[in-house]
Design an enzyme around this catalytic site. Structure first.
Site, PDB file in Angstrom:
ATOM      1  N   HIS A 124       0.831  -1.214   0.000  1.00 46.42           N
ATOM      2  CA  HIS A 124       0.000   0.000   0.000  1.00 46.42           C
ATOM      3  C   HIS A 124       0.869   1.268   0.000  1.00 46.42           C
ATOM      4  CE1 HIS A 124      -2.954  -3.104   0.758  1.00 46.42           C
ATOM      5  NE2 HIS A 124      -2.187  -3.515   1.754  1.00 46.42           N
ATOM      6  N   GLU A 149      -2.041   0.164   8.055  1.00 45.85           N
ATOM      7  CA  GLU A 149      -1.165  -0.880   7.518  1.00 45.85           C
ATOM      8  C   GLU A 149      -0.008  -0.291   6.716  1.00 45.85           C
ATOM      9  OE1 GLU A 149      -3.088  -3.584   4.814  1.00 45.85           O
ATOM     10  OE2 GLU A 149      -1.232  -4.679   4.423  1.00 45.85           O
ATOM     11  N   HIS A 182       2.983  -7.097   4.454  1.00 43.63           N
ATOM     12  CA  HIS A 182       1.598  -6.660   4.671  1.00 43.63           C
ATOM     13  C   HIS A 182       1.179  -7.009   6.087  1.00 43.63           C
ATOM     14  CE1 HIS A 182       0.068  -5.702   0.534  1.00 43.63           C
ATOM     15  NE2 HIS A 182       1.223  -6.280   0.232  1.00 43.63           N
ATOM     16  N   GLU A 210       2.034 -11.756   5.411  1.00 42.06           N
ATOM     17  CA  GLU A 210       0.987 -11.085   6.189  1.00 42.06           C
ATOM     18  C   GLU A 210       1.400 -11.265   7.647  1.00 42.06           C
ATOM     19  OE1 GLU A 210      -1.565  -9.267   5.356  1.00 42.06           O
ATOM     20  OE2 GLU A 210      -2.269  -9.874   3.377  1.00 42.06           O
TER      21      GLU A 210
HETATM   22 ZN    ZN Z   1      -2.014  -5.323   2.671  1.00 43.57          ZN
END
Ligand code: ZN
Length: 276
Positions: free
Chosen positions: A71, A109, A164, A240
């Site tokens: 992101h 995030e 992430h 993640e």
């Molecule tokens: Zn993400």
């Protein structure tokens, strides 16, 4: 009148031109990737004789790692740009990028992935590994997932690692998982990428982080729908780190100590993969 004129003149005279900014304005992250290569050198004066490297700097390994912080901080303000469809592999398209998730108290995030990636970059650079980040800062827009993949491909990276954090509202959902492209679309998505994903899973788990209770199996998640992985022609995996909606993991992610812990185990896992 004279007095007024003098005052005005004086007022103008004391004004100084705005200094030239020493730091260039933030660039759009869709421009050239940032290279974070050399750790800060010690403050030794230059010498005419050949100098040994500073003690904290290891000899260059020749290895290249592309870190892809998920992101970007400017994505939410530019929906038109980040929602445009781009190639995502397997004949599909996906939005250029997304805004990412956040903890319940609002820690985003994109800030987490940026900070952790900086820390991983520092650790790897100190070991003589060249690190390239897919974005320059945490205030830009994008880059799109296909551009992120292209950065790893063009760098001929030995490993591409996307960072992430997840945002699941399922009760009790917590833990990390590592995604890789499956079924593989090229040779590098086969054994090299599964080895990278496994090294990351092993390293993060050995560092005391629990594997996901809600996604994948034993911390590994084969995926066919992630554009960045689908489009990679280099060994690639996506971490993640945990669930930002889980109170304990959110607290760790929002703390410097927690982010340093994530970064340390991920950097070590990448090193182990490169050495293996
Ligand atoms: Zn993400």
């Amino acid at each position: 009148m004279v007095a007024i004129g003098l005052v005005l003149f004086t007022a103008c005279g004391v004004e100084t031109p705005a200094p030239t900014p020493s730091i260039p304005p933030a660039q759009s992250a869709s421009s050239a990737p940032a290279t974070s290569s050399v750790p800060p050198s010690s403050a030794k004066p230059p010498s005419s004789t050949s100098q040994p490297p500073p003690p904290t700097q290891q000899p260059k390994t020749g290895k290249v790692v592309v870190l892809d912080p998920g992101h970007n901080g400017g994505n939410s303000g530019r929906p038109g740009e980040i929602n445009k469809q781009v190639p995502a592999g397997r004949g599909k398209t996906k939005p250029c990028n997304t805004t990412g998730t956040a903890t319940n108290s609002g820690y985003p995030e994109h800030a987490f992935t940026w900070d952790v990636s900086q820390r991983i970059s520092e650790a790897l650079s100190a070991k003589g590994i060249r690190v390239i980040l897919t974005r320059r800062n945490d205030t830009g827009v994008g880059p799109c997932v296909d551009e992120r993949a292209a950065i790893g491909n063009e760098a001929n990276a030995d490993a591409v690692v996307s960072i992430h954090a997840d945002g699941s509202n399922s009760a009790g959902a917590h833990g990390f998982h590592v995604a890789y492209s499956a079924p593989p679309l090229n040779a590098q998505q086969g054994e090299p990428s599964t080895k990278l994903a496994t090294a990351l899973r092993d390293g993060i788990r050995a560092g005391g982080f629990p594997t996901s209770t809600y996604l994948g199996s034993n911390g590994l998640a084969p995926r066919a729908d992630l554009g960045g992985l689908n489009l990679s022609t280099r060994p690639a995996a996506l971490v993640e780190c945990g669930n930002m909606r889980n109170a304990a993991e959110a607290a760790a992610m929002a703390s410097e100590e927690g982010r340093q812990s994530y970064a340390a185990v991920i950097a070590k896992a990448i090193e182990d993969y490169l050495a293996g």
